[in-house]
Structure formats: C-alpha cells, structure tokens
Design a protein around this motif. Structure first.
Motif, mmCIF file in Angstrom:
data_model
loop_
_atom_site.group_PDB
_atom_site.id
_atom_site.type_symbol
_atom_site.label_atom_id
_atom_site.label_comp_id
_atom_site.label_asym_id
_atom_site.label_seq_id
_atom_site.Cartn_x
_atom_site.Cartn_y
_atom_site.Cartn_z
ATOM 1 N N VAL A 284 43.132 -0.811 -44.199
ATOM 2 C CA VAL A 284 43.711 -1.068 -45.515
ATOM 3 C C VAL A 284 42.849 -0.396 -46.577
ATOM 4 C CG1 VAL A 284 44.772 -3.261 -44.864
ATOM 5 C CG2 VAL A 284 42.436 -3.239 -45.769
ATOM 6 N N ARG B 20 43.524 -10.552 -40.498
ATOM 7 C CA ARG B 20 44.137 -10.432 -41.828
ATOM 8 C C ARG B 20 44.342 -8.972 -42.202
ATOM 9 N NH1 ARG B 20 40.213 -14.357 -43.199
ATOM 10 N NH2 ARG B 20 39.027 -12.765 -44.339
ATOM 11 N N THR B 21 43.346 -8.147 -41.876
ATOM 12 C CA THR B 21 43.453 -6.718 -42.188
ATOM 13 C C THR B 21 44.586 -6.074 -41.407
ATOM 14 O OG1 THR B 21 41.065 -6.621 -42.589
ATOM 15 C CG2 THR B 21 42.202 -4.534 -42.250
ATOM 16 N N ARG B 22 44.684 -6.399 -40.124
ATOM 17 C CA ARG B 22 45.745 -5.837 -39.288
ATOM 18 C C ARG B 22 47.124 -6.248 -39.814
ATOM 19 N NH1 ARG B 22 43.649 -6.844 -34.815
ATOM 20 N NH2 ARG B 22 42.942 -4.726 -34.318
ATOM 21 N N ALA B 23 47.247 -7.487 -40.260
ATOM 22 C CA ALA B 23 48.528 -7.970 -40.785
ATOM 23 C C ALA B 23 48.899 -7.263 -42.086
ATOM 24 C CB ALA B 23 48.458 -9.475 -41.008
ATOM 25 N N ALA B 24 47.879 -6.892 -42.872
ATOM 26 C CA ALA B 24 48.133 -6.232 -44.153
ATOM 27 C C ALA B 24 48.252 -4.719 -44.024
ATOM 28 C CB ALA B 24 47.021 -6.564 -45.138
ATOM 29 N N SER B 25 47.858 -4.184 -42.881
ATOM 30 C CA SER B 25 47.858 -2.734 -42.700
ATOM 31 C C SER B 25 49.268 -2.205 -42.458
ATOM 32 C CB SER B 25 46.962 -2.357 -41.516
ATOM 33 O OG SER B 25 47.036 -0.978 -41.245
ATOM 34 N N THR B 26 49.571 -1.074 -43.056
ATOM 35 C CA THR B 26 50.877 -0.451 -42.855
ATOM 36 C C THR B 26 50.866 0.565 -41.724
ATOM 37 O OG1 THR B 26 50.360 1.228 -44.525
ATOM 38 C CG2 THR B 26 51.512 -0.757 -45.279
#
Length: 298
Positions: free
Chosen positions: A154, A143-149
């Motif tokens: 994040v 989830r963090t990787r998907a939300a990271s830019t």
C-alpha cells in the motif's frame, strides 16, 4: 515487464559481531541484487577486515569508507555510490528474509513514479517478546493485504524506517541536497520528510520482510530517554511545530514500553532462550554500535 535493478547499502560502525550474518542473508538472494555496498563508518574494530575478507570471494560486494562519524554520512555515501534504479538500505544488525529483494523489485516494477521510497515488516529476532511482536506484525500484514489493490503493498506511509527501507535512485537525486547532516535528529525520519516534501509517496511492501536486533531496548532508561528526544527534534528541524507537539504522546508511550520491557530484554539470551542475572548486569548490554545512537544528545 523487466524488473528494476537493485543495490543494497549497509552502513556499519563497529559491527564485527553482526556484519557477516547480515551479508550472509543478503547473499542468499544475490541473484536478485546487482551490488551490495557496505559503508565502513570509521570503525575501530574488525568490521573493515571482515568485509574485505568476504569481498575476496563475492564480486558483487563493494566496500566504501566514510570517515565522518554519523549514520547520515555513512548512508549518504552508500546511496551516492549505488548505481541501481532502486537502492535498499539495511542496518548492519538486520537480516533480510527470503524473498525480500524480489519483493522490492516486483513492487517498484509496477509502482507509479510518484512512489519514491518504501519499507516493509520488521521484527526483532532476539527479544523475549518476539511472539508478541510477531502477532502484531501478522495483524499489520493482514490489514495491509486487505487494503492493497495489487496484493503487493500500500502507499501513504508517513516514514520509512532506515533499518529496512528502499528508495528510487531518481528520488534520492531529488532530495539529497535537502538532507540534514545533523547528528541529533533521526536520519530516517529526516529522509522520509524530505521525500514527502518533494511530492513522493512512501509505500509499505508486504514481502519486504526483515528481522533486526532488539539491542536498543537493552540500553538503560536514561540513554533511551535521550534517544526518544530525537523524534520531536527532527520535526522541529523541519519547522513542523504541530507534528512535533503531536509526537509527545508517542515519545512517552515508547519510554513507558521501554521501561517495562528493559530488564527482561537485558536478561534474555536468545540462543538459549533463557533469562540470567549475569547477562542482565553485563555492561555489553549497554553497547549500541550503530551510529544512529547519539549518546551525547539530551
């Protein structure tokens, strides 16, 4: 872009069983680390002697003594003694995983100055429920990787758990006067709230992975019940009444989880990966060496 320098602070009270393994894992990444500061918090066992022996062969290791009892005093002494741009803290029973130090340096090299502190994934290495925790951790990382830019992490966490955290030295200079020296609150939550009140944000760094002992979950329910009271008390200390009330569900959830997992965790031998009645009944399973545990709190 040059990477910021990194110091590692490890508070330790009666950690003769753990400190060498913790240092060994950090030494495996020593090229990424400017210094390691172990704070001996008035230990009565061989912690100080063990660190001194290791210090003789590792020039980047420093030993600081703090006689005032309490993880807050030990942590503060270490953070004050550290000289790097970024200061990471590990508990004395926590093992930094490969790439841990590099991940911290790479993240802060590009993070805005408003990011004052960070934490990362933390797993128990000696729990019979390790696989369950690992699956949950994998979902969190996904989830963090998907939300990271930027693919590194994040921003926007509520707190940085003290067992695996890092803080800018400039942020520490801004908040240390506001830090409480009370021993009946969570030192890491207190620090995190002070960081946020100074308008810094807290990040979650994907590569900042560490593993820690599940020893707190081996203590008896009465002691753990007292320990969970520290969460609500910390918010009250910051005059955050709404947040203090909101923690009641979390506190009771933690107590129920502990009650369900307590006996299996006590009985489990991580070396043999087996359960035994003798281990479950051993008084050593009630021993919490870290100063973060306040047995007198009720």
């Amino acid at each position: 872009m040059p990477l910021p320098s990194l110091s590692v602070v490890i508070p330790a009270f009666n950690e003769e069983d753990n400190i060498e393994a913790t240092l060994t894992n950090v030494f495996a990444q020593i090229d990424e680390i400017a210094e390691i500061v172990v704070v001996n918090n008035d230990s009565t066992d061989n912690t100080e002697a063990i660190v001194q022996g290791i210090q003789a062969r590792e020039p980047k290791l420093r030993l600081v003594n703090e006689a005032r009892a309490g993880v807050t005093f030990a942590r503060n002494a270490g953070l004050n003694a550290a000289t790097s741009e970024i200061v990471a803290r590990l508990d004395a029973d926590t093992l930094a995983q490969p790439g841990w130090a590099r991940a911290i340096r790479e993240y802060f090299a590009t993070a805005p100055d408003s990011v004052g502190a960070a934490t990362g994934p933390l797993l128990p290495f000696d729990s019979p429920f390790r696989k369950t925790f690992a699956k949950s951790n994998e979902r969190l990382i996904a989830r963090t990787r998907a939300a990271s830019t930027d693919g590194l992490g994040v921003v926007g966490l509520a707190m940085a758990p003290g067992g695996n955290m890092a803080i800018r030295r400039s942020a520490w200079a801004s908040v240390r006067a506001a830090i409480s020296d009370r021993t009946d609150i969570h030192d890491d939550l207190d620090l995190s709230l002070c960081v946020r009140k100074c308008d810094y944000s807290i990040a979650f760094i994907l590569g900042m992975q560490a593993e820690t002992s599940a020893r707190r979950f081996r203590t008896n329910p009465v002691a753990y019940w007292r320990y969970t009271n520290l969460l609500t008390r910390t918010y009250r200390a910051h005059e955050m009444a709404h947040e203090a009330r909101a923690t009641r569900i979390e506190v009771w959830n933690n107590r129920v989880v502990h009650l369900v997992t307590w006996l299996p965790t006590r009985a489990y031998n991580p070396e043999s990966q087996r359960f035994s009645l003798g281990r479950m009944l051993s008084p050593e399973q009630d021993r919490i060496t870290g100063r973060a545990y306040a047995s007198s709190v009720n």
